[in-house]
Design a protein around this motif. Structure first.
Motif, short mmCIF file in Angstrom:
data_model
loop_
_atom_site.label_atom_id
_atom_site.label_comp_id
_atom_site.label_asym_id
_atom_site.label_seq_id
_atom_site.Cartn_x
_atom_site.Cartn_y
_atom_site.Cartn_z
N GLU A 1 0.85 -1.19 0.00
CA GLU A 1 0.00 0.00 0.00
C GLU A 1 0.89 1.23 0.00
O GLU A 1 1.94 1.25 0.65
N GLN A 2 0.47 2.24 -0.71
CA GLN A 2 1.22 3.50 -0.75
C GLN A 2 0.97 4.29 0.53
O GLN A 2 -0.16 4.33 1.05
N ASP B 1 -1.84 6.84 0.35
CA ASP B 1 -3.18 6.25 0.39
C ASP B 1 -3.58 5.89 1.82
O ASP B 1 -4.73 6.11 2.22
N ALA C 1 -4.32 9.17 3.63
CA ALA C 1 -5.59 9.74 3.17
C ALA C 1 -6.79 8.96 3.70
O ALA C 1 -7.84 9.55 3.97
N ALA C 2 -6.64 7.67 3.88
CA ALA C 2 -7.73 6.83 4.38
C ALA C 2 -7.85 6.90 5.91
O ALA C 2 -8.76 6.30 6.48
#
Length: 118
Positions: free
Chosen positions: A90-91, A94, A97-98
């Motif tokens: 996973e970046q 990301d 942001a989540a």
């Protein structure tokens, strides 16, 4: 007493078990601690504290040394998120942001240090 170093073979075996989806809690703990160890080796220092409760925490990144109280630069996430961003599954952006990563402080963005594995 310095923290116990995780043997590379043990760390890789734990990461493989996590990747296969059949990891028990002790293997998840070993995988988390091994990745924290790799982060410490890649970016030694004391200006950012990376926490993965309840399994471990490490202070990394060169800069002002923190000695008491809550550090000014803190990154905290659960084990699954840490393993995902540390292995490149996973970046970082990301996960942030989540809302799966809590990062505070001007040095808390550790994206440039990731992934650590493979």
């Amino acid at each position: 007493m310095p923290p116990r170093r995780i043997d590379t073979a043990d760390g890789r075996a734990a990461l493989a078990a996590v990747a296969n989806g059949d990891a028990a809690r002790p293997q998840i703990a070993t995988a988390v601690r091994y990745l924290l160890q790799l982060l410490d080796e890649k970016a030694p220092g004391n200006s950012v504290e990376v926490r993965v409760p309840p399994f471990g925490a490490v202070q990394v990144v060169q800069g002002p040394r923190h000695t008491r109280g809550t550090p000014p630069n803190v990154v905290e996430m659960d084990a699954a998120t840490w393993i995902a961003v540390a292995t490149g599954a996973e970046q970082w952006a990301d996960a942030v942001a989540a809302g799966r990563v809590a990062a505070s402080g001007i040095r808390a963005d550790i994206e440039a240090l990731l992934p650590l594995w493979p």
